[in-house]
Design a protein around this motif. Structure first.
Motif, PDB file in Angstrom:
ATOM      1  N   UNK A   1       0.861  -1.167   0.000  1.00  0.00           N
ATOM      2  CA  UNK A   1       0.000   0.000   0.000  1.00  0.00           C
ATOM      3  C   UNK A   1       0.903   1.224   0.000  1.00  0.00           C
ATOM      4  N   UNK A   2       0.776   2.049  -0.999  1.00  0.00           N
ATOM      5  CA  UNK A   2       1.572   3.274  -1.077  1.00  0.00           C
ATOM      6  C   UNK A   2       0.743   4.376  -0.438  1.00  0.00           C
ATOM      7  N   UNK A   3       1.188   4.850   0.721  1.00  0.00           N
ATOM      8  CA  UNK A   3       0.350   5.724   1.545  1.00  0.00           C
ATOM      9  C   UNK A   3       1.024   7.043   1.875  1.00  0.00           C
ATOM     10  N   UNK A   4       0.175   7.986   2.237  1.00  0.00           N
ATOM     11  CA  UNK A   4       0.607   9.265   2.786  1.00  0.00           C
ATOM     12  C   UNK A   4      -0.183   9.480   4.069  1.00  0.00           C
ATOM     13  N   UNK A   5       0.506   9.376   5.196  1.00  0.00           N
ATOM     14  CA  UNK A   5      -0.100   9.620   6.496  1.00  0.00           C
ATOM     15  C   UNK A   5       0.430  10.956   7.006  1.00  0.00           C
ATOM     16  N   UNK A   6      -0.441  11.944   7.214  1.00  0.00           N
ATOM     17  CA  UNK A   6       0.037  13.274   7.592  1.00  0.00           C
ATOM     18  C   UNK A   6       0.602  13.371   9.003  1.00  0.00           C
ATOM     19  N   UNK A   7       0.202  12.486   9.915  1.00  0.00           N
ATOM     20  CA  UNK A   7       0.746  12.516  11.276  1.00  0.00           C
ATOM     21  C   UNK A   7       0.174  13.604  12.159  1.00  0.00           C
ATOM     22  N   UNK A   8      -0.991  14.135  11.790  1.00  0.00           N
ATOM     23  CA  UNK A   8      -1.567  15.258  12.537  1.00  0.00           C
ATOM     24  C   UNK A   8      -2.653  14.863  13.527  1.00  0.00           C
TER      25      UNK A   8
END
Length: 153
Positions: free
Chosen positions: A27-34
């Motif tokens: 899974x190619x993901x972008x987790x903002x961490x906010x």
């Protein structure tokens, strides 16, 4: 400056990777961490899912410097949107076991969810939730297994 508001898939969103684990779903993901709930999810249909009571799988995240936060994996049985394993397998990414595949290090998270048989369900959704986990890259799901309590399926 880049601003992310929600977890999202990169491009391509999901692919097969034969170099990680036993061959894994990437899974190619972008987790903002906010926030404490930033989720991506994958799903598949299983004919014998109503007979199952245990779900196990492994999650691998490349061991990149500075990675911190928590992972909150869980699953959903559908139709009915029955959440299983919610907050049962939460883990700090810094404390994960480090393993190596092909000379590259990964943080490994083993997930085990026991649940009650649920009549009529046909789909299993695996949710990967970042909890203040800022990360942009691949997350791998491997070794997905469904069982009855009396033995494997």
């Amino acid at each position: 400056m880049e601003q992310w508001n929600l977890a999202e898939f990169g491009s391509p969103d999901i692919e097969w990777n034969g170099e990680v684990g036993n061959g894994a779903l990437q899974l190619n993901v972008k987790l903002p961490g906010k926030s404490d709930w930033e989720e991506v999810r994958v799903a598949s249909k299983f004919e014998r899912l109503p007979e199952c009571e245990i779900l196990e799988y492994d999650i691998y995240i490349p061991n990149v410097e500075g990675l911190n936060g928590r992972l909150r994996p869980y699953a959903v049985l559908n139709p009915g949107w029955v959440k299983i394993g919610l907050d049962m397998n939460n883990a700090n990414v810094e404390s994960a076991e480090i393993i190596t595949f092909g000379g590259k290090e990964y943080r490994r998270f083993h997930v085990r969810i026991e649940f009650d048989r649920t009549a009529g369900v046909k789909e299993l959704h695996i949710g990967i939730v970042g909890d203040h986990l800022r990360y942009d890259g691949p997350i791998f799901i491997d070794n997905v297994r469904l069982y009855k309590r009396t033995g494997g399926m």
